[in-house]
Design a protein around this motif. Sequence first.
Motif, PDB file in Angstrom:
ATOM      1  N   ALA A 122       0.779  -1.212  -0.109  1.00 45.89           N
ATOM      2  CA  ALA A 122       0.046   0.126   0.029  1.00 45.89           C
ATOM      3  C   ALA A 122       0.911   1.184  -0.021  1.00 45.89           C
ATOM      4  N   THR A 123       2.018   1.333   0.769  1.00 47.94           N
ATOM      5  CA  THR A 123       3.034   2.387   0.850  1.00 47.94           C
ATOM      6  C   THR A 123       3.608   2.398  -0.574  1.00 47.94           C
ATOM      7  N   ALA A 124       4.116   1.479  -1.407  1.00 47.49           N
ATOM      8  CA  ALA A 124       4.473   1.506  -2.648  1.00 47.49           C
ATOM      9  C   ALA A 124       3.687   2.249  -3.595  1.00 47.49           C
ATOM     10  N   GLU A 125       2.319   1.695  -3.184  1.00 49.66           N
ATOM     11  CA  GLU A 125       1.410   2.131  -4.507  1.00 49.66           C
ATOM     12  C   GLU A 125       1.187   3.719  -4.216  1.00 49.66           C
ATOM     13  N   ARG A 126       1.097   4.209  -2.857  1.00 49.91           N
ATOM     14  CA  ARG A 126       0.920   5.580  -2.879  1.00 49.91           C
ATOM     15  C   ARG A 126       2.004   6.219  -3.211  1.00 49.91           C
ATOM     16  N   VAL A 127       3.096   5.902  -3.127  1.00 47.35           N
ATOM     17  CA  VAL A 127       4.118   6.517  -3.806  1.00 47.35           C
ATOM     18  C   VAL A 127       4.242   6.817  -5.381  1.00 47.35           C
ATOM     19  N   LEU A 128       3.777   5.455  -5.984  1.00 44.48           N
ATOM     20  CA  LEU A 128       3.449   5.755  -7.507  1.00 44.48           C
ATOM     21  C   LEU A 128       2.065   6.631  -7.722  1.00 44.48           C
ATOM     22  N   ALA A 129       1.295   6.593  -6.809  1.00 46.46           N
ATOM     23  CA  ALA A 129       0.050   7.589  -7.060  1.00 46.46           C
ATOM     24  C   ALA A 129       0.481   8.994  -6.761  1.00 46.46           C
ATOM     25  N   ASP A 130       1.484   9.256  -6.328  1.00 48.40           N
ATOM     26  CA  ASP A 130       1.982  10.663  -6.167  1.00 48.40           C
ATOM     27  C   ASP A 130       3.018  11.015  -7.237  1.00 48.40           C
ATOM     28  N   GLY A 131       3.031  10.162  -8.348  1.00 42.47           N
ATOM     29  CA  GLY A 131       3.676  10.548  -9.466  1.00 42.47           C
ATOM     30  C   GLY A 131       5.100  10.094  -9.619  1.00 42.47           C
ATOM     31  N   VAL A 132       5.640   9.443  -8.672  1.00 46.43           N
ATOM     32  CA  VAL A 132       7.118   8.706  -8.666  1.00 46.43           C
ATOM     33  C   VAL A 132       6.819   7.730  -9.480  1.00 46.43           C
ATOM     34  N   ALA A 133       7.878   7.315 -10.250  1.00 45.88           N
ATOM     35  CA  ALA A 133       7.698   6.251 -11.224  1.00 45.88           C
ATOM     36  C   ALA A 133       8.346   4.926 -10.806  1.00 45.88           C
ATOM     37  N   VAL A 134       9.215   5.078  -9.751  1.00 45.28           N
ATOM     38  CA  VAL A 134       9.709   3.673  -9.070  1.00 45.28           C
ATOM     39  C   VAL A 134       9.731   3.636  -7.673  1.00 45.28           C
ATOM     40  N   ALA A 135       9.352   2.747  -7.090  1.00 42.84           N
ATOM     41  CA  ALA A 135       9.264   2.591  -5.624  1.00 42.84           C
ATOM     42  C   ALA A 135      10.537   1.727  -5.161  1.00 42.84           C
ATOM     43  N   GLY A 136      11.469   2.186  -4.579  1.00 40.71           N
ATOM     44  CA  GLY A 136      12.693   1.400  -4.069  1.00 40.71           C
ATOM     45  C   GLY A 136      12.797   0.913  -2.566  1.00 40.71           C
ATOM     46  N   MET A 137      13.065  -0.380  -2.546  1.00 45.44           N
ATOM     47  CA  MET A 137      13.206  -0.845  -1.033  1.00 45.44           C
ATOM     48  C   MET A 137      14.720  -1.335  -0.929  1.00 45.44           C
ATOM     49  N   GLY A 138      15.319  -1.342   0.327  1.00 41.09           N
ATOM     50  CA  GLY A 138      16.253  -1.763   0.799  1.00 41.09           C
ATOM     51  C   GLY A 138      16.355  -2.559   2.051  1.00 41.09           C
ATOM     52  N   THR A 139      15.850  -2.024   2.954  1.00 41.20           N
ATOM     53  CA  THR A 139      15.848  -2.774   4.358  1.00 41.20           C
ATOM     54  C   THR A 139      14.898  -4.112   4.152  1.00 41.20           C
ATOM     55  N   ALA A 140      13.816  -3.739   3.921  1.00 44.62           N
ATOM     56  CA  ALA A 140      12.808  -4.682   3.619  1.00 44.62           C
ATOM     57  C   ALA A 140      13.165  -5.938   2.843  1.00 44.62           C
ATOM     58  N   LEU A 141      14.070  -5.843   1.671  1.00 38.92           N
ATOM     59  CA  LEU A 141      14.485  -6.746   0.959  1.00 38.92           C
ATOM     60  C   LEU A 141      15.453  -7.552   1.497  1.00 38.92           C
ATOM     61  N   SER A 142      16.346  -6.883   2.482  1.00 38.32           N
ATOM     62  CA  SER A 142      17.197  -7.819   3.109  1.00 38.32           C
ATOM     63  C   SER A 142      16.482  -8.910   3.966  1.00 38.32           C
ATOM     64  N   VAL A 143      15.618  -8.581   4.285  1.00 38.89           N
ATOM     65  CA  VAL A 143      14.959  -9.730   5.454  1.00 38.89           C
ATOM     66  C   VAL A 143      13.863 -10.528   4.563  1.00 38.89           C
ATOM     67  N   THR A 144      13.138  -9.968   3.744  1.00 38.12           N
ATOM     68  CA  THR A 144      12.275 -10.551   2.633  1.00 38.12           C
ATOM     69  C   THR A 144      12.717 -10.573   1.184  1.00 38.12           C
ATOM     70  N   PRO A 145      13.683 -11.364   0.608  1.00 38.79           N
ATOM     71  CA  PRO A 145      14.071 -10.898  -0.781  1.00 38.79           C
ATOM     72  C   PRO A 145      12.996 -11.020  -1.635  1.00 38.79           C
ATOM     73  N   ASP A 146      12.087 -11.885  -1.394  1.00 39.95           N
ATOM     74  CA  ASP A 146      10.705 -12.217  -2.613  1.00 39.95           C
ATOM     75  C   ASP A 146       9.581 -11.371  -2.276  1.00 39.95           C
ATOM     76  N   LEU A 147      10.000 -10.284  -1.508  1.00 37.78           N
ATOM     77  CA  LEU A 147       8.775  -9.650  -1.280  1.00 37.78           C
ATOM     78  C   LEU A 147       7.833  -9.035  -2.432  1.00 37.78           C
ATOM     79  N   PRO A 148       8.287  -8.568  -3.469  1.00 41.13           N
ATOM     80  CA  PRO A 148       7.672  -8.204  -4.655  1.00 41.13           C
ATOM     81  C   PRO A 148       6.888  -9.375  -5.185  1.00 41.13           C
ATOM     82  N   ARG A 149       7.469 -10.491  -5.141  1.00 41.02           N
ATOM     83  CA  ARG A 149       6.421 -11.798  -5.616  1.00 41.02           C
ATOM     84  C   ARG A 149       5.417 -11.994  -4.584  1.00 41.02           C
ATOM     85  N   ARG A 150       5.779 -11.550  -3.360  1.00 38.67           N
ATOM     86  CA  ARG A 150       4.518 -12.011  -2.408  1.00 38.67           C
ATOM     87  C   ARG A 150       3.594 -10.720  -2.590  1.00 38.67           C
ATOM     88  N   TRP A 151       3.707  -9.592  -2.876  1.00 38.15           N
ATOM     89  CA  TRP A 151       2.968  -8.859  -3.278  1.00 38.15           C
ATOM     90  C   TRP A 151       2.082  -9.000  -4.348  1.00 38.15           C
TER      91      TRP A 151
END
Length: 414
Positions: free
Chosen positions: A308-337
């Motif tokens: 939901a946070t990543a979608e809010r980022v894009l809704a505000d006009g940002v083209a790409v949502a970047g993650m760091g820490t979240a992917l260090s503990v859940t490397p397959d998070l995009p597939r989960r989404w």
Amino acid sequence: MADDLFTPLRLASGAELPNRIAKAAMEENLAGPGQLPDQRLFTLYRAWSEGGSGLLITGNVMVHAEALTGPAGVVLDAEAPLEPFTRWARAARSGGAAVWMQINHPGRQVPSGMPGVVWGPSDLGVDLGRHSGRFGRPAAMTAEQITATVERFAVTARRAAEAGFDGVEIHAAHGYLLSQFLSPLVNTRTDAWGGSPARRARLLLDVVRAVRAAVPASFAVAVKLNSADFQRGGFDADDAREVIALLAPLGVDLVELSGGSYESPAMTGRAADDRTRAREAYFLDLAADLVRTSPVPLMLTGGITRRATAERVLADGVAVAGMGTALSVTPDLPRRWADGAEADRALRPVTWSDKALASAASMAQVRHQLRRLAQGRTVAPGTRPAVALLTEQLQQRQALRRYRAWLDARQPAA
């Protein structure tokens, strides 16, 4: 701008990202012998590629062998063998992701006790109060050293393209060299590289021009830029807006917005400005303001953990949502989404009152997880911050001995 996280994005160079989710750069400190990528980085990036991120940006690769952010940093210069980098790119692309190499020079942010050089726009050191001794004292760069640094960035970018990477991201954030030149607090020069925002941006612009000229037209060129330094009198959103406008005509495909430095570590959620810690997407308010006038697509990184946070980022006009820490503990998070699920784990919070130590412990926690993933092990998000920090300090001592020996061996005989 489409607000679907799983919509492809075509960039000005013609490069295409398969979706709008990026694994942002995290400094792995996993260089093998010779300051080269080895099987650990191949394993780590294969996991992220298979985890569904559309773009993988590497941890910072050093353009100058004598100036590293830490003794286990990867170096790609004119002398480095290319084959390990080719294997790294192949592993990172194995799951369908695009892969960009983040290229960087630390400037004055070189740990004390490291061999080599400590440079900056001026001779002002990093101010961490009682922890200021963590970094070396810089020497103000000469015009010749500046020119040589521009060429080093171009060489690294050209060789990244030859190795099979899809692009590079030039690091001009988080208080590293190019960010130091942009900062009115650090850059006190009175020559052609100091003064007005445009003159402080000269080094970055020269690097971008040199990089763009050194790589194929279809190779992506991005810049990581602070939305603000979060220091009174420092680089701010108005400066960022001006720099983005200056970058637009130079063939820049994407500008990633972050914020802070070691002196005000907003990138770890520990900024001097409390509003950046109030919720996820630390820099979204600033990014939403900048996107209204930006002629270049923007990427936002900092604190995103939920779809939901990543979608809010894009809704505000940002083209790409970047993650760091979240992917260090859940490397397959995009597939989960994509499957309608969320992360089921998070790192143990760091609640220390000392901001400098808390920032160091937060970064050590992340790198602890990266080391486990790189070894093919499961993550251990409950690791205590003090344990992660102490373990890293011991490993850095060993890496420093190896780096000293390697650097000595590269020096030509007298």
